[in-house]
Design a protein around this motif. Structure first.
Motif, PDB file in Angstrom:
ATOM      1  N   ILE A 352       9.875  -5.648   0.946  1.00  0.00           N
ATOM      2  CA  ILE A 352      10.035  -4.996  -0.279  1.00  0.00           C
ATOM      3  C   ILE A 352       8.206  -5.017  -1.503  1.00  0.00           C
ATOM      4  CG2 ILE A 352      11.997  -5.070  -1.390  1.00  0.00           C
ATOM      5  CD1 ILE A 352      12.874  -5.406   1.539  1.00  0.00           C
ATOM      6  N   PHE A 353       8.398  -6.113  -1.430  1.00  0.00           N
ATOM      7  CA  PHE A 353       7.536  -5.740  -3.240  1.00  0.00           C
ATOM      8  C   PHE A 353       5.861  -5.460  -2.612  1.00  0.00           C
ATOM      9  CE2 PHE A 353      10.262  -8.713  -4.200  1.00  0.00           C
ATOM     10  CZ  PHE A 353      10.756  -8.569  -5.703  1.00  0.00           C
ATOM     11  N   GLY A 354       5.258  -4.674  -3.277  1.00  0.00           N
ATOM     12  CA  GLY A 354       3.827  -4.244  -2.606  1.00  0.00           C
ATOM     13  C   GLY A 354       3.840  -3.140  -2.561  1.00  0.00           C
ATOM     14  N   ARG A 355       2.533  -2.214  -2.265  1.00  0.00           N
ATOM     15  CA  ARG A 355       2.008  -0.808  -1.880  1.00  0.00           C
ATOM     16  C   ARG A 355       2.001  -0.529  -0.386  1.00  0.00           C
ATOM     17  NH1 ARG A 355       1.047   3.775  -6.068  1.00  0.00           N
ATOM     18  NH2 ARG A 355       1.377   2.286  -7.066  1.00  0.00           N
ATOM     19  N   THR A 356       2.701   0.195   0.085  1.00  0.00           N
ATOM     20  CA  THR A 356       1.772   0.934   1.358  1.00  0.00           C
ATOM     21  C   THR A 356       0.755   1.051   1.888  1.00  0.00           C
ATOM     22  OG1 THR A 356       3.258   3.495   1.308  1.00  0.00           O
ATOM     23  CG2 THR A 356       4.266   1.230   2.240  1.00  0.00           C
ATOM     24  N   ASN A 357      -0.191   1.305   2.528  1.00  0.00           N
ATOM     25  CA  ASN A 357      -1.221   1.634   2.450  1.00  0.00           C
ATOM     26  C   ASN A 357      -1.853   2.032   4.162  1.00  0.00           C
ATOM     27  OD1 ASN A 357      -3.901   1.600   2.323  1.00  0.00           O
ATOM     28  ND2 ASN A 357      -4.614   0.646   0.988  1.00  0.00           N
TER      29      ASN A 357
END
Lengths: 424, 424
Positions: A352-357
């Motif tokens: 849910i939290f944070g950015r994909t990479n």
């Protein structure tokens, strides 16, 4: 309308509007806005008097004009419901007036110009077609002479609707708040009044954005206005269940002081544009989660049903099982299968939290190279709604990718944003 | 092993173990445990000397006996990986010694009795069969003469594995920590050392529970030990990505002081039981999320594939779309279809936080009356793993329901628990 004065056996005194009376207890609304429930067995004296209420049977359009005009678009949910104290079940209020009559402060502060109730449903039953229906009415209300619009909505899928409206309403000119309640409005602990008043304050602000306006803490201190594309229901029952995801809230609202404090200065300002509806959305989009032992054939299931887009809730930075030991658990082949048939894949994270990479680990780079679109810091629900919107406009991969990764309504945040939760 | 002394052009001095050297920069490990990267272009003087390291080529079993003995069970993940600074890719460390050599404090504190590396995989590739394999080795290590066991694991699915081990290891007698890192161990900001040391402290504690031990904040102050069934990865990249869900962490660990502070006094104590593996799990279980416009036929897909159990991630208190207007979006009929064929349905909430409750709204009561089992305050991933475990033991509805709603490893919390996040 009834007014009650109560003296309890332990000599405490309470007075306020009578909200409900049952064989077990009586609920009154205190002056400070709280409801309180008192057991009949604890009551020493009870005086009720019929009073004339300025809030009953209001003819909204006949109220003398005030500066603060808003309209209300009610779609259902707990905020429009009432407990049947005999059965314990929850019922819809027959009249919105019942609710408004319980928020005296509201009508001292705003004039309610229009009330529209296109339908009244629990929000788990909200469908993409309902988003469009709400959008149509919203545009009409926004083009009228009001400062803003409050949408009443069930909380379960409020964040899906707020994201959808953020994409389909173009040229937004005024504040639109979406609010609801976690407890029905006749419960002692109801958050309905506080949220409704907070929404009215938001509607009179300078922020021309679709925002979810709900309790900021578990007590009645302030509400948050969360940007419609960056918010999610994060608790089954708490009043402050809604949290901004990968962004700060737009503003903090102190409803009793009619005060709003901007948190994110980078907002769309009130303007003179003419809003309109862009209702092209594609309903053949699915949202799928991966997990240890998950069946990758689920991809084939949707591709063969002619789905145009699939949003994956992967793990971590955006990973799926790639098992080389037991091919039947590998998602790679099935994603290839879909891509070869023109299905668009978007990757989000179940954290849910944070950015994909896709660039940290080779398993993700593999997906990226296949053509999977990494959703930056959009959480899965917003990515799902956005992919529906984008696929309503084009099915060409390059155009989809470009449009999906272009910020439309604040859904893609700064790379540097790194906060976990609203810890204020 | 090399030791480096560096003087920079702006007159700063750094010294420590040489971790990595590239054409662009040099990384050294400072005494305080941090790695630091310095650009070659900023270096004025660089002195390297070959030093004898007590941490290289350690023969673990030959170390003189200390009181603090632990064993390590390594399964892969970022903590066992290393960046290839030429390609930017991440590779597995060839030897665990490489990692341990970077945590000098560790071997001053504990003796590492055994190291087992059954496989080395990224955790998105972890399968239920791997849980069993880990469980077998874990039991062996626990029956040996050590104070506890540290499991090294990728973070993506660490919480699925911690839940699985919590259910399949019976008679647990000692602390078992599962740890990993969010950044590979040769990165300046790696959390590997801090987490490894924190795990060792946990392993020597009095808490005989399976716990995820990871950074408690984004700085190197303390780690949390989260109960294995009540924890979830909640951020893609933060070091404190792991959060206790609907419970407080078991303990707070200050690794540099080798101190542990109990938070939840209601824990299982170190004991003299003989642990064993109960490896009966059913792999025909699926986890499905509902959302506006979601296709309920997905239930049929799994039921017809002979799945024994389906965990639904519903909305709010545990709701699914029940649309009466457009039947093709109603989940009720399909759930009935599954129940008639003996499929077990468990309801959780996609809010992640909070307790499910079928008694507030009639839509949920309907599901409850059909036989859907509401998962109390278990979050979806733990409910998924538990249903696999339960269905490995019985497929009889009444027995499944009873076993599923009986607390096995702290997975069902107190009704009064109402905290959102770890706000300490």
């Amino acid at each position: 309308m009834k007014y009650a004065k109560i003296k309890t056996k332990d000599n405490r005194v309470f007075e306020g509007y009578l909200v409900n009376e049952t064989s077990e207890f009586i609920i009154i609304k205190l002056k400070n806005g709280y409801n309180i429930g008192i057991r009949n067995q604890d009551i020493l004296e009870l005086n009720k008097e019929e009073i004339e209420s300025k809030y009953e049977n209001i003819e909204y359009k006949k109220l003398e004009s005030r500066n603060n005009k808003i309209s209300i678009l009610a779609t259902g949910g707990t905020i429009l419901s009432k407990i049947d104290y005999r059965t314990g079940g929850v019922h819809m209020l027959t009249k919105l007036e019942e609710l408004i009559s319980l928020v005296p402060d509201l009508l001292d502060y705003v004039e309610i110009k229009n009330i529209e109730i296109p339908f009244s449903i629990a929000s788990e039953d909200m469908l993409p077609d309902n988003w469009i229906e709400i959008g149509k009415i919203l545009v009409k209300l926004l083009n009228d002479d009001v400062n803003g619009v409050t949408i009443l909505h069930g909380t379960d899928t409020m964040h899906y609707t707020s994201a959808a409206l953020s994409f389909i309403i173009k040229n937004l000119n005024k504040p639109v708040s979406i609010t609801g309640s976690q407890r029905s409005s006749d419960r002692p602990s109801s958050d309905a009044f506080f949220n409704l008043l907070s929404s009215a304050v938001y509607d009179n602000s300078d922020i021309a954005e679709i925002a979810v306006v709900m309790h900021g803490t578990s007590s009645d201190i302030f509400a948050y206005a969360h940007r419609g594309t960056k918010v999610r229901k994060m608790h089954t029952e708490r009043r402050d269940a809604f949290q901004s995801i990968n962004s700060l809230p737009l503003a903090k609202i102190f409803p009793y002081n009619k005060k709003i404090e901007i948190i994110d200065n980078n907002y769309r300002k009130r303007n003179n544009n003419s809003p309109y509806l862009d209702d092209k959305i594609c309903k053949k989009v699915a949202l799928i989660k991966t997990y240890p032992g998950s069946d990758p054939d689920i991809i084939k299931y949707y591709v063969d049903k002619n789905y145009k887009g699939i949003v994956i809730e992967g793990t971590g930075f955006g990973h799926v099982p790639t098992n080389t030991i037991d091919k039947k658990y590998s998602w790679i082949e099935n994603i290839k299968y879909g891509i070869e048939r023109g299905t668009i894949f978007v990757m989000t994270s179940q954290t849910i939290f944070g950015r994909t990479n896709p660039f940290v680990y080779s398993n993700a780079r593999l997906l990226y190279n296949l053509g999977v679109i990494y959703a930056e810091d959009m959480h899965p629900e917003t990515a799902y709604v956005k992919l529906m919107y984008v696929l309503g406009h084009t099915e060409n991969y390059d155009e989809v990718k470009k449009m999906f990764l272009t910020n439309i309504a604040g859904e893609i945040g700064e790379k540097s944003f790194y906060e976990f939760f609203n810890k204020e």
